[in-house]
Design an enzyme around this catalytic site. Structure first.
Site, mmCIF file in Angstrom:
data_model
loop_
_atom_site.group_PDB
_atom_site.id
_atom_site.type_symbol
_atom_site.label_atom_id
_atom_site.label_comp_id
_atom_site.label_asym_id
_atom_site.label_seq_id
_atom_site.Cartn_x
_atom_site.Cartn_y
_atom_site.Cartn_z
ATOM 1 N N HIS A 160 -3.097 7.067 3.166
ATOM 2 C CA HIS A 160 -3.536 5.779 2.622
ATOM 3 C C HIS A 160 -4.907 5.441 3.216
ATOM 4 C CE1 HIS A 160 -3.917 1.730 1.450
ATOM 5 N NE2 HIS A 160 -3.599 1.207 2.616
ATOM 6 N N ASN A 199 -10.112 -0.230 0.671
ATOM 7 C CA ASN A 199 -8.656 -0.130 0.587
ATOM 8 C C ASN A 199 -8.198 -0.644 -0.779
ATOM 9 O OD1 ASN A 199 -5.891 -0.452 0.810
ATOM 10 N ND2 ASN A 199 -5.953 -1.434 2.816
ATOM 11 N N CYS A 208 0.807 -1.229 0.000
ATOM 12 C CA CYS A 208 0.000 0.000 0.000
ATOM 13 C C CYS A 208 0.836 1.273 0.000
ATOM 14 C CB CYS A 208 -0.946 0.012 1.195
ATOM 15 S SG CYS A 208 -2.046 -1.391 1.204
#
Ligand code: ACO
Length: 332
Positions: A258, A288, A117
Site C-alpha cells: 500500500h 495515497n 486502504c
C-alpha cells in the site's frame, strides 16, 4: 453441480488517474507546508484530484474498462463486481451497482467492501473465494477512491498525503493448477477507530450544521501511531502468508505494498531484509489513493514489465480500522 476451478488468475488489470495534477507547490498555496517537507517526510511530489462532478464510480468505470480490455473477455462474461472504497458516490446504493450500469454489465452480483486502504486486498480475497466455490467465473475487482472531498484543507498534517484514482482487475477461473491467487489473508483491530477516521456523516454523528461547522466530515488521523502500526502489521501479514505457503521473502519477485508513505515502505523493506528495489512504489506521482493504491501499483508494475510469467508477487496493505491484508499471486 458446482465444480471448483483449478486456480483463479488475474486475467487483466487497469487503472485510472484523473487529469488534474496537484503538485506539492500547489498544496503549499493552500496550507503552510513546502515541497521539501512533503517530499522528505512522505516521498510524495504530486497527486491527482478528480474534477468536480467526477465521481468514484466514474473513475472505477474507467479503470474497469481497461482491465476488461486487458483480460480480452467480453463484458457479458463478467458475473461478479466487488468495489472497495471508503469514498462511495453516496451511502447507498453501492458504488458497485453504479459501476454495473456504467460499464454495461449484465444483472450480476454487485457489492462494496469497506476496509479503507486494505480494501483492494480484502476485495481480491472475497472475489477469489467466490470464484473458488465454482459459482462464478469472472469477477471485476475494483479499488476506487475520491479522497479529495474528505480532506481538510485546513489540516496540513493530512491533506498533503492523499490523492484520487481507481484500479481494477479481472479475476478468472483457470484450468491450469498452481498459478494465480495462491492465497489471501486479512485482519482487523477495531479497538482504536479514531486513529484514522471520518467522524461525521454516519449514524454516530449524522450530518448537521453543527457537524459541518466542527469539520467532522473530514478525515482525521494520528499519523505517528498509524506509521508504527502500518510497518508492524504489513510485516506480520507478509511473513504470515509466506509461511502458510512454505515460502520466504527470497521467493518473492516483487512486493506491491500500500502506498501511504515512502518511509513506511523503506522501514518495511529494512525490517524484512529485502532490497528496496523489490518494492514497487509510485508515491511520488500518486500520493495515497487508499483502496485504489495497491491495484494502481500492480497495474503499473505489470505494464512496465516488472512482472513476468512465473513470478511470485506479494500484495500487502493496511488501512483505517485498523485493517490489514496480504495476497500471494503466482503470475500465470
Ligand atoms: N508541512 C509542514 N509541516 C508539517 C506538515 C506539513 N504538511 N505536517 C506536519 N507538519 C509539522 C508538524 O506540525 C510538526 O511540527 P511541530 O514539531 O512544530 O509540532 C512537525 O511537522 C513534525 O510532525 P510529525 O507528525 O512528527 O511528522 P512525521 O515525521 O511523523 O510525519 C506523517 C507525519 C507524514 C503524517 C507520518 O506520520 C505518516 O506518514 N504517518 C502515516 C500516515 C498514513 O500512512 N496514513 C494513511 C493510512 S491508510 C488509510 O487507511 C487511509
Amino acid at each position: 453441480m458446482l465444480r471448483p476451478p483449478a486456480s483463479i488468475i488475474i486475467a487483466g488489470t487497469g487503472s485510472y488517474l484523473p487529469e488534474k495534477v496537484v503538485t506539492n507547490d500547489d498544496m503549499a498555496r493552500l496550507v503552510e507546508t513546502s515541497d521539501e517537507w512533503i517530499r522528505t517526510r512522505t516521498g510524495i511530489r504530486e497527486r491527482h484530484f478528480a474534477a468536480e462532478g467526477e465521481t468514484t464510480s466514474d473513475m472505477a468505470t474507467a479503470a474497469a474498462n481497461k482491465a476488461i480490455a486487458a483480460a480480452g473477455i467480453a463484458r457479458e462474461e463478467i458475473d461478479l463486481i466487488v468495489v472497495a472504497t471508503m469514498t462511495p458516490d453516496m451511502p447507498f446504493p453501492s458504488t458497485a451497482c453504479l459501476v454495473q450500469a456504467k460499464v454495461g454489465l449484465g444483472n450480476v452480483t454487485a457489492f462494496d467492501v469497506q476496509a479503507a486502504c486494505s480494501g483492494y486486498v480484502y476485495a481480491l480475497n472475497i472475489a477469489s473465494s467466490m470464484l473458488q466455490s465454482g459459482a462464478y467465473k469472472n469477477a471485476l475487482v475494483i479499488g476506487a477512491e475520491k479522497t479529495s472531498p474528505i480532506l481538510d484543507f485546513q489540516d496540513r498534517t493530512t491533506c498533503v498525503l492523499f490523492g484520487d484514482g481507481a484500479s481494477a482487475a479481472v479475476l478468472s477461473t483457470s484450468a491450469q493448477p498452481g498459478v494465480g491467487i495462491l492465497g489471501s489473508i486479512g485482519g482487523a483491530d477495531g479497538s482504536n477507530p479514531e486513529l484514522l477516521y471520518q467522524p461525521g456523516g454516519g449514524t454516530a454523528i449524522p450530518a448537521s450544521v453543527d457537524s459541518i461547522d466542527a469539520r467532522q466530515h473530514f478525515l482525521k488521523m494520528n499519523g505517528k501511531e498509524i506509521f508504527k502500526l502500518a510497518v508492524r502489521v504489513m510485516e506480520q501479514a507478509s511473513l504470515q502468508i509466506l509461511d502458510q505457503h512454505g515460502l520466504t521473502t527470497k521467493d518473492v519477485a516483487l512486493f506491491i505494498p500500500h502506498q501511504a508513505n515512502m518511509r513506511i515502505i523503506e522501514s518495511l523493506a529494512k525490517r524484512m531484509k529485502v532490497p528496496l528495489e523489490r518494492f514497487h512504489n509510485n508515491l511520488d506521482r500518486c500520493g495515497n489513493t487508499s483502496a485504489a493504491s495497491v491495484g494502481i501499483a500492480l497495474d503499473e508494475a505489470f505494464r512496465q514489465g516488472r512482472i513476468q510469467s512465473g513470478d511470485l508477487v506479494l500484495l500487502v496493505a493496511f488501512g483505517a480500522g485498523l485493517t490489514w491484508g496480504a495476497s500471494l499471486v503466482k503470475w500465470h
